[in-house]
Design a protein around this motif. Structure first.
Motif, short mmCIF file in Angstrom:
data_model
loop_
_atom_site.label_atom_id
_atom_site.label_comp_id
_atom_site.label_asym_id
_atom_site.label_seq_id
_atom_site.Cartn_x
_atom_site.Cartn_y
_atom_site.Cartn_z
N GLU A 1 0.90 -1.26 0.03
CA GLU A 1 0.06 0.08 -0.12
C GLU A 1 0.81 1.27 0.00
OE1 GLU A 1 -3.44 -0.78 2.99
OE2 GLU A 1 -1.77 -1.86 3.53
N TYR A 2 2.16 1.22 0.18
CA TYR A 2 2.85 2.27 0.09
C TYR A 2 2.60 3.24 -1.09
CZ TYR A 2 5.99 0.20 3.74
OH TYR A 2 6.39 -0.56 5.02
N ASN A 3 2.29 2.73 -2.25
CA ASN A 3 2.38 3.58 -3.53
C ASN A 3 0.88 4.30 -3.40
OD1 ASN A 3 4.79 3.38 -4.76
ND2 ASN A 3 4.29 1.46 -5.44
N SER A 4 0.01 3.85 -2.60
CA SER A 4 -1.40 4.28 -2.73
C SER A 4 -1.76 5.15 -1.44
CB SER A 4 -2.24 3.02 -2.93
OG SER A 4 -2.11 2.31 -2.03
N ALA A 5 -1.32 4.69 -0.34
CA ALA A 5 -1.66 5.20 0.98
C ALA A 5 -1.40 6.73 0.90
CB ALA A 5 -1.06 4.54 2.02
N THR A 6 -2.24 7.67 1.13
CA THR A 6 -1.78 9.06 0.93
C THR A 6 -2.05 9.67 2.41
OG1 THR A 6 -2.94 8.87 -1.12
CG2 THR A 6 -2.41 11.20 -0.25
N VAL A 7 -0.97 10.50 2.49
CA VAL A 7 -0.83 11.42 3.81
C VAL A 7 -1.29 12.88 3.42
CG1 VAL A 7 0.54 12.58 5.17
CG2 VAL A 7 0.92 10.00 4.33
N VAL A 8 -2.09 13.40 4.34
CA VAL A 8 -2.64 14.73 4.00
C VAL A 8 -2.45 15.51 5.14
CG1 VAL A 8 -4.41 14.05 2.33
CG2 VAL A 8 -5.02 14.36 4.57
N GLU A 9 -2.67 16.95 5.14
CA GLU A 9 -2.62 17.96 6.14
C GLU A 9 -3.14 17.21 7.53
OE1 GLU A 9 -1.64 21.46 6.01
OE2 GLU A 9 -2.16 21.82 8.03
N GLY A 10 -2.36 17.38 8.43
CA GLY A 10 -2.86 16.99 9.92
C GLY A 10 -2.57 15.73 10.21
N ASP A 11 -2.25 14.81 9.23
CA ASP A 11 -2.15 13.44 9.62
C ASP A 11 -0.94 13.15 10.56
OD1 ASP A 11 -4.23 12.60 8.14
OD2 ASP A 11 -3.02 11.86 6.55
N ASN A 12 -1.24 12.00 11.38
CA ASN A 12 -0.09 11.59 12.18
C ASN A 12 0.55 10.33 11.53
OD1 ASN A 12 1.57 10.88 14.44
ND2 ASN A 12 -0.22 10.40 15.60
N VAL A 13 1.72 10.52 11.28
CA VAL A 13 2.43 9.36 10.43
C VAL A 13 3.51 8.81 11.27
CG1 VAL A 13 3.78 8.73 8.45
CG2 VAL A 13 2.03 10.40 8.13
N GLN A 14 3.65 7.51 11.38
CA GLN A 14 4.68 6.85 11.98
C GLN A 14 5.45 5.84 11.41
OE1 GLN A 14 5.63 6.91 15.41
NE2 GLN A 14 4.29 8.40 15.96
N ILE A 15 6.63 6.07 11.06
CA ILE A 15 7.74 5.29 10.39
C ILE A 15 8.80 4.81 11.25
CG2 ILE A 15 9.10 5.16 8.36
CD1 ILE A 15 7.70 7.47 7.14
N LEU A 16 8.55 3.39 11.64
CA LEU A 16 9.26 2.78 12.68
C LEU A 16 10.35 1.99 11.76
CD1 LEU A 16 9.74 2.21 15.65
CD2 LEU A 16 8.32 0.38 15.49
N HIS A 17 11.52 2.16 11.82
CA HIS A 17 12.57 1.28 11.31
C HIS A 17 12.92 0.24 12.25
CE1 HIS A 17 17.27 1.29 10.04
NE2 HIS A 17 16.69 0.39 9.48
N LEU A 18 12.80 -0.98 11.79
CA LEU A 18 13.06 -2.21 12.71
C LEU A 18 14.53 -2.53 12.39
CD1 LEU A 18 9.75 -4.16 12.38
CD2 LEU A 18 10.67 -2.39 14.08
N ILE A 19 15.17 -2.82 13.38
CA ILE A 19 16.76 -3.27 13.13
C ILE A 19 16.97 -4.50 14.08
CG2 ILE A 19 17.73 -1.15 12.59
CD1 ILE A 19 18.51 -0.63 15.33
N SER A 20 17.77 -5.66 13.89
CA SER A 20 17.88 -6.78 14.48
C SER A 20 18.65 -6.39 15.71
CB SER A 20 18.67 -7.56 13.62
OG SER A 20 17.53 -8.17 12.72
N GLY A 21 18.56 -7.25 16.60
CA GLY A 21 19.36 -7.21 18.15
C GLY A 21 18.25 -7.63 19.16
N GLY A 22 18.75 -8.31 20.13
CA GLY A 22 17.90 -8.77 21.43
C GLY A 22 18.44 -9.64 21.91
#
Lengths: 67, 193
Positions: free
Chosen positions: A46-67
Motif C-alpha cells: 500500500e506504500y504507493n497508494s496510501a496518501t498523507v494529507v494535512e494534519g495526519d499523524n505518520v509513524q515510520i518505525l525502522h526495525l533493526i535486529s538485536g536482542g
C-alpha cells in the motif's frame, strides 16, 4: 502541508503525498519498517497508494535486529 | 506505594514475553523479582555458549531449551511467580493464542523480521494491547542515546540506531539496559491503574 512524523511536526510543500513519496523525500531506505497513518497500519503493497494529507499523524518505525 | 502494595498489585498481572534471549531472559527476571504474578514466556531455541555474554542462563544449561531453562531460573529467584513456558517458534497465529490474555506483551526477539511480525500481528488482532519492544542495543558505551518512546500502544525502548553486526555484537550491558528499560515500562503500565 503540516503533518506529524514520528512525534515531530514536519512541513512539506506538497498538499498530499503517498508513503512512497515521503520515504523518498526523507531519504529513508530502510529494509524493514512498520508504518502507520493516524494509527492505521500501512503494509508494503500500500506504500504507493496510501496518501498523507494535512494534519495526519505518520509513524515510520525502522526495525533493526538485536536482542 | 510501598513494596508490599506494589507486590499486591502485581501478583494478579500477566506479562507475555516473546523470546527468551538477551532481552527476554533479563526482562523476565526483573519482572519476577518485583513480583509479577504470571509470566508467559516463549522461545524455540537452545542455549549456546555464545549466548552467555548477555542472556540470563548458566554454563551448565548450554544445550537446554531457553524457555524451560528460564522457567527454572525464575523459580530459583521467585517461586511465587507462575511461569507458563512455550517451547515453540512464534508465528502470526500462535502469537495471538499464547498472548491474548496478557496485560502487556514484551517483544524480545533478535531479528527485525520477527519484531515487524509481532507489531503487525498484535496491531491487527489484539488492538489496544500495550506492547513494549526493544530496538537498537548493539555494541557498548553511548548509554545516553537509549530512550523510551511511545506511539499509541507501542512503547519503543532502545537507541533505534545500533543494529547487531559482526563488529557490533550484542553485549550484556547495553542489552541489559534495554531489557530492564522494557521491564520498567511494563511496571509503569501495570501500576498505573
Amino acid at each position: 502541508m503540516k503533518i506529524t512524523l514520528n512525534n515531530r511536526s514536519e512541513i512539506f510543500k506538497e498538499n498530499n503525498l503517498t508513503i512512497s513519496e515521503i520515504l523518498k523525500i526523507k531519504n529513508y531506505t530502510f529494509k524493514m519498517m512498520v508504518i502507520k497513518i493516524n494509527g492505521k497500519l500501512i503494509r508494503k503493497p500500500e506504500y504507493n497508494s496510501a496518501t498523507v494529507v494535512e494534519g495526519d499523524n505518520v509513524q515510520i518505525l525502522h526495525l533493526i535486529s538485536g536482542g | 506505594m510501598n513494596f508490599n502494595q506494589i507486590k499486591n498489585k502485581l501478583k494478579n498481572k500477566t506479562v507475555g514475553i516473546a523470546g527468551c534471549g538477551g532481552l527476554g531472559s533479563n526482562c523476565a527476571v526483573a519482572l519476577a523479582r518485583v513480583g509479577v504474578g504470571n509470566l508467559i514466556i516463549s522461545d524455540f531455541d537452545i542455549i549456546e555458549e555464545s549466548n552467555l555474554n548477555r542472556q540470563y542462563f548458566f554454563h551448565h544449561q548450554i544445550g537446554s531449551y531457553k524457555a524451560i531453562s528460564l522457567q527454572e531460573n525464575i523459580a530459583l529467584i521467585n517461586p511465587n511467580t507462575y511461569v507458563e513456558s512455550h517451547n515453540i517458534k512464534l508465528d502470526s497465529e500462535n502469537i495471538i493464542t499464547i498472548f491474548k490474555d496478557c496485560d502487556v506483551i514484551v517483544e524480545a526477539f533478535d531479528r527485525a523480521e520477527m519484531k515487524q511480525l509481532i507489531i503487525e500481528t498484535t496491531h491487527e488482532n489484539l488492538p489496544n494491547k500495550p506492547i513494549v519492544i526493544g530496538l537498537g542495543m548493539a555494541g557498548w558505551g553511548n548509554s545516553n542515546i537509549i530512550n523510551v518512546r511511545q506511539s499509541d500502544n507501542l512503547f519503543i525502548c532502545g537507541d533505534e540506531v545500533n543494529e547487531v553486526s559482526e563488529d557490533l555484537p550484542p553485549l550484556a550491558p547495553r542489552v541489559g539496559i534495554v531489557a530492564n528499560m522494557q521491564a520498567n515500562v511494563v511496571l509503569e503500565i501495570l501500576l498505573k491503574d
